[in-house]
Design a protein around this motif. Structure first.
Motif, PDB file in Angstrom:
ATOM      1  N   THR A   4     -10.629 -12.092  16.442  1.00 43.35           N
ATOM      2  CA  THR A   4     -11.053 -11.539  15.162  1.00 43.35           C
ATOM      3  C   THR A   4     -12.397 -10.870  15.375  1.00 43.35           C
ATOM      4  O   THR A   4     -13.307 -11.467  15.951  1.00 43.35           O
ATOM      5  CB  THR A   4     -11.187 -12.650  14.110  1.00 43.35           C
ATOM      6  OG1 THR A   4      -9.922 -13.300  13.972  1.00 43.35           O
ATOM      7  CG2 THR A   4     -11.628 -12.086  12.779  1.00 43.35           C
ATOM      8  N   LEU A   5     -12.503  -9.620  14.947  1.00 41.72           N
ATOM      9  CA  LEU A   5     -13.752  -8.867  15.073  1.00 41.72           C
ATOM     10  C   LEU A   5     -14.239  -8.461  13.700  1.00 41.72           C
ATOM     11  O   LEU A   5     -13.446  -8.128  12.815  1.00 41.72           O
ATOM     12  CB  LEU A   5     -13.534  -7.597  15.901  1.00 41.72           C
ATOM     13  CG  LEU A   5     -13.093  -7.757  17.338  1.00 41.72           C
ATOM     14  CD1 LEU A   5     -12.764  -6.395  17.941  1.00 41.72           C
ATOM     15  CD2 LEU A   5     -14.176  -8.428  18.148  1.00 41.72           C
ATOM     16  N   GLU A   6     -15.546  -8.436  13.531  1.00 41.71           N
ATOM     17  CA  GLU A   6     -16.134  -7.881  12.317  1.00 41.71           C
ATOM     18  C   GLU A   6     -16.665  -6.504  12.679  1.00 41.71           C
ATOM     19  O   GLU A   6     -17.568  -6.363  13.505  1.00 41.71           O
ATOM     20  CB  GLU A   6     -17.258  -8.774  11.803  1.00 41.71           C
ATOM     21  CG  GLU A   6     -16.765 -10.072  11.222  1.00 41.71           C
ATOM     22  CD  GLU A   6     -17.870 -10.869  10.550  1.00 41.71           C
ATOM     23  OE1 GLU A   6     -18.844 -10.251  10.065  1.00 41.71           O
ATOM     24  OE2 GLU A   6     -17.750 -12.092  10.536  1.00 41.71           O
ATOM     25  N   ASP A   9     -17.008  -1.166   7.913  1.00 37.48           N
ATOM     26  CA  ASP A   9     -15.891  -0.446   7.285  1.00 37.48           C
ATOM     27  C   ASP A   9     -15.784   1.004   7.737  1.00 37.48           C
ATOM     28  O   ASP A   9     -14.686   1.497   7.999  1.00 37.48           O
ATOM     29  CB  ASP A   9     -16.022  -0.496   5.754  1.00 37.48           C
ATOM     30  CG  ASP A   9     -15.785  -1.886   5.195  1.00 37.48           C
ATOM     31  OD1 ASP A   9     -15.212  -2.733   5.928  1.00 37.48           O
ATOM     32  OD2 ASP A   9     -16.168  -2.129   4.040  1.00 37.48           O
TER      33      ASP A   9
END
Length: 82
Positions: A4-6, A9
């Motif tokens: 999982t990467l942040e 946007d």
């Protein structure tokens, strides 16, 4: 491997758009981007600044000329200041 990467946007939207333009899944686009980044880092010997070393070596004469001009200008005495 799943992770999982942040990602901001705006970057996510740009990446997703580019992947769609290329007709590849986002997963493949990100994998290729990481591979490119790893190759460029490795090519620079893990020191990105090293790729720029020596690029200004031809300016040694110009630097000397500028230094000489500055030194000559500071040797002149301004009579109004005496």
């Amino acid at each position: 491997m799943k992770i999982t990467l942040e990602i901001p946007d705006t970057i996510f939207r740009r990446a997703k758009s580019k992947a769609a333009e290329q007709g590849i899944p986002l997963r493949q686009f990100v994998t290729e981007a990481v591979e490119v980044k790893l190759k460029t880092t490795r090519a620079a010997g893990q020191k990105p600044w090293m790729k720029h070393m020596g690029k200004l070596k031809d300016l040694h004469k110009e630097t000397g000329r500028i230094t000489k001009t500055i030194e000559e200008a500071f040797e002149e005495v301004d009579p109004d200041l005496c």
